[in-house]
Motif scaffolding. Structure first.
Motif, short mmCIF file in Angstrom:
data_model
loop_
_atom_site.label_atom_id
_atom_site.label_comp_id
_atom_site.label_asym_id
_atom_site.label_seq_id
_atom_site.Cartn_x
_atom_site.Cartn_y
_atom_site.Cartn_z
N PRO A 1 0.81 -1.46 -0.15
CA PRO A 1 -0.03 -0.18 0.01
C PRO A 1 0.86 1.16 0.00
O PRO A 1 0.50 2.25 -0.64
N GLY A 2 1.92 1.08 0.55
CA GLY A 2 2.86 2.47 0.76
C GLY A 2 3.75 2.76 -0.64
O GLY A 2 3.55 3.86 -0.92
N GLN A 3 4.01 1.69 -1.25
CA GLN A 3 4.62 1.64 -2.69
C GLN A 3 3.47 2.15 -3.60
O GLN A 3 3.72 2.89 -4.50
N PHE A 4 2.34 1.62 -3.71
CA PHE A 4 1.11 2.07 -4.35
C PHE A 4 0.91 3.41 -4.18
O PHE A 4 0.74 4.35 -5.22
N ALA A 5 0.84 3.97 -2.90
CA ALA A 5 0.42 5.40 -2.77
C ALA A 5 1.63 6.31 -3.26
O ALA A 5 1.49 7.35 -3.72
N GLU A 6 3.05 5.78 -3.03
CA GLU A 6 3.92 6.50 -3.50
C GLU A 6 4.07 6.67 -5.17
O GLU A 6 4.32 7.67 -5.51
N ALA A 7 3.55 5.53 -5.98
CA ALA A 7 3.56 5.75 -7.18
C ALA A 7 2.68 6.75 -7.47
O ALA A 7 2.94 7.58 -8.67
N VAL A 8 1.33 6.91 -7.08
CA VAL A 8 0.24 7.63 -7.41
C VAL A 8 0.76 9.11 -6.98
O VAL A 8 0.48 10.17 -7.74
N ALA A 9 1.39 9.26 -5.87
CA ALA A 9 1.84 10.64 -5.54
C ALA A 9 2.72 11.20 -6.27
O ALA A 9 2.83 12.45 -6.79
N ARG A 10 3.52 10.59 -6.84
CA ARG A 10 4.67 10.78 -7.89
C ARG A 10 4.34 11.19 -9.01
O ARG A 10 4.42 12.35 -9.87
N ALA A 11 3.13 10.50 -9.58
CA ALA A 11 2.34 10.96 -10.70
C ALA A 11 1.60 12.10 -10.53
O ALA A 11 1.68 12.93 -11.47
N ASP A 12 0.92 12.25 -9.50
CA ASP A 12 0.06 13.37 -9.13
C ASP A 12 1.06 14.63 -9.24
O ASP A 12 0.80 15.64 -9.68
N ALA A 13 2.37 14.48 -8.65
CA ALA A 13 2.92 15.61 -8.46
C ALA A 13 3.82 16.22 -9.74
O ALA A 13 4.16 17.31 -10.11
N ASP A 14 3.67 15.07 -10.65
CA ASP A 14 4.17 15.30 -12.18
C ASP A 14 3.22 15.73 -13.28
O ASP A 14 3.64 15.81 -14.49
N ARG A 15 2.09 16.12 -12.72
CA ARG A 15 1.19 16.54 -13.62
C ARG A 15 1.61 17.64 -14.67
O ARG A 15 2.04 18.63 -14.18
N GLN A 16 1.27 17.56 -15.91
CA GLN A 16 1.66 18.39 -16.74
C GLN A 16 0.48 18.71 -17.86
O GLN A 16 -0.26 17.70 -18.10
N PRO A 17 0.40 19.68 -18.81
CA PRO A 17 -0.32 19.70 -19.81
C PRO A 17 -0.30 18.52 -20.84
O PRO A 17 1.12 18.51 -21.19
N VAL A 18 -1.25 18.00 -21.40
CA VAL A 18 -1.10 16.89 -22.30
C VAL A 18 -2.21 17.05 -23.45
O VAL A 18 -3.12 17.62 -23.28
N THR A 19 -1.87 16.41 -24.68
CA THR A 19 -2.77 16.09 -25.50
C THR A 19 -3.19 14.60 -25.49
O THR A 19 -2.13 13.84 -25.33
N LEU A 20 -4.19 14.09 -25.81
CA LEU A 20 -4.51 12.39 -25.84
C LEU A 20 -4.68 12.09 -27.25
O LEU A 20 -5.36 12.81 -27.94
N SER A 21 -4.22 11.13 -27.59
CA SER A 21 -4.46 10.58 -28.92
C SER A 21 -4.57 8.94 -28.81
O SER A 21 -4.00 8.21 -27.86
N ARG A 22 -5.30 8.24 -29.71
CA ARG A 22 -5.50 6.99 -29.71
C ARG A 22 -4.76 6.34 -30.99
O ARG A 22 -4.72 6.70 -31.91
#
Length: 253
Positions: A98-119
């Motif tokens: 659970p701590g490692q899971f939370a760390e991964a989410v927290a790091r991704a959350d802190a690294d948010r930046q504008p993006v475009t999405l394509s398929r």
């Protein structure tokens, strides 16, 4: 290691096992997607992971979703699947998860930046096969269990046909650099059934993607509908063939 009817001791590591997270936001709404290099994870541990990530980031628990990549060369997390009644799961890493899971989410959350999405999508042929044979009496049997078929009922062939499509969602920076990728393919993650821990063929695909687009690319594998679909080539070949199909599609999106 998981993936067989009896536990197998690992003799080493072919490639790292990860909890990979992607956090996306639209307006004031955030959600997290997490892919775990595990075959299975009991709900109680999944719930603990979600609660830990929610407490760490403020993302609502019902906005956090996770999946297991279903690698058959990962650690055991669910002892009840074993036939001999023993509990081979290691509580030490499960309690840390659970701590490692939370760390991964927290790091991704802190690294948010504008993006475009394509398929994007691509097709990879002749790498997988149905793992079940269907009989005229309606019975489906796994190919490794065909000795249980009676001799009077004719087979109808394979119970299903593999889906050759690779689906991908790519998140690009404003400059067009791929930052994250969600991709899916319907084939069991058991091409590497060797003696070492491994994330199996998705690890090969990730390595190829990062060599092409940069070492900071995060690629999350989401298994498709692969319950009876098994690889018919080795894990390294499968990963490379998937990457060779996917890379041109991503380059031309």
């Amino acid at each position: 290691m998981v993936g067989a009817l009896v536990p197998r001791p690992s003799q080493g590591q072919d490639d790292p096992l990860f909890a990979k997270a992607l956090v996306v936001q639209s307006g004031a709404t955030r959600m997290a997607i997490v892919a775990l290099d595990l075959a299975t994870l009991p709900r109680r541990w999944g719930d603990a992971c979600v609660q830990a990530a929610a407490a760490r980031t403020g993302i609502p628990p019902d906005h956090i979703v996770w999946c297991a990549t279903h690698t058959h060369t990962g650690p055991i997390a669910e002892p009840e699947v074993y036939l001999d009644g023993i509990d081979p799961a290691d509580p030490n890493w499960l309690e840390k998860l659970p701590g490692q899971f939370a760390e991964a989410v927290a790091r991704a959350d802190a690294d948010r930046q504008p993006v475009t999405l394509s398929r994007s999508r691509a097709f990879c042929l002749d790498v997988a096969s149905s793992g079940r044979i269907r009989f005229k009496n309606g019975l489906d049997l796994n190919t490794w269990n065909l000795h249980a078929a009676d001799t009077d009922t004719q087979s109808l062939g394979f119970a299903s046909h593999p889906d050759p499509e690779i689906n991908a969602l790519c998140f690009d920076s404003p400059a067009g650099k791929p930052l994250a990728l969600l991709w899916s393919f319907a084939c069991h993650t058991n091409a590497n059934f060797g003696p070492n821990f491994s994330a199996d063929y998705p690890a090969i695909v990730t390595d190829r993607l990062r060599r092409q687009f940069g070492s900071d690319l995060v690629a999350l594998f989401l298994p498709g509908a692969c319950g009876d679909v098994n690889p018919i080539v080795k894990w390294t070949e499968l990963g490379n063939r998937l990457a060779e199909a996917l890379l041109p599609a991503l380059a031309n999106r």
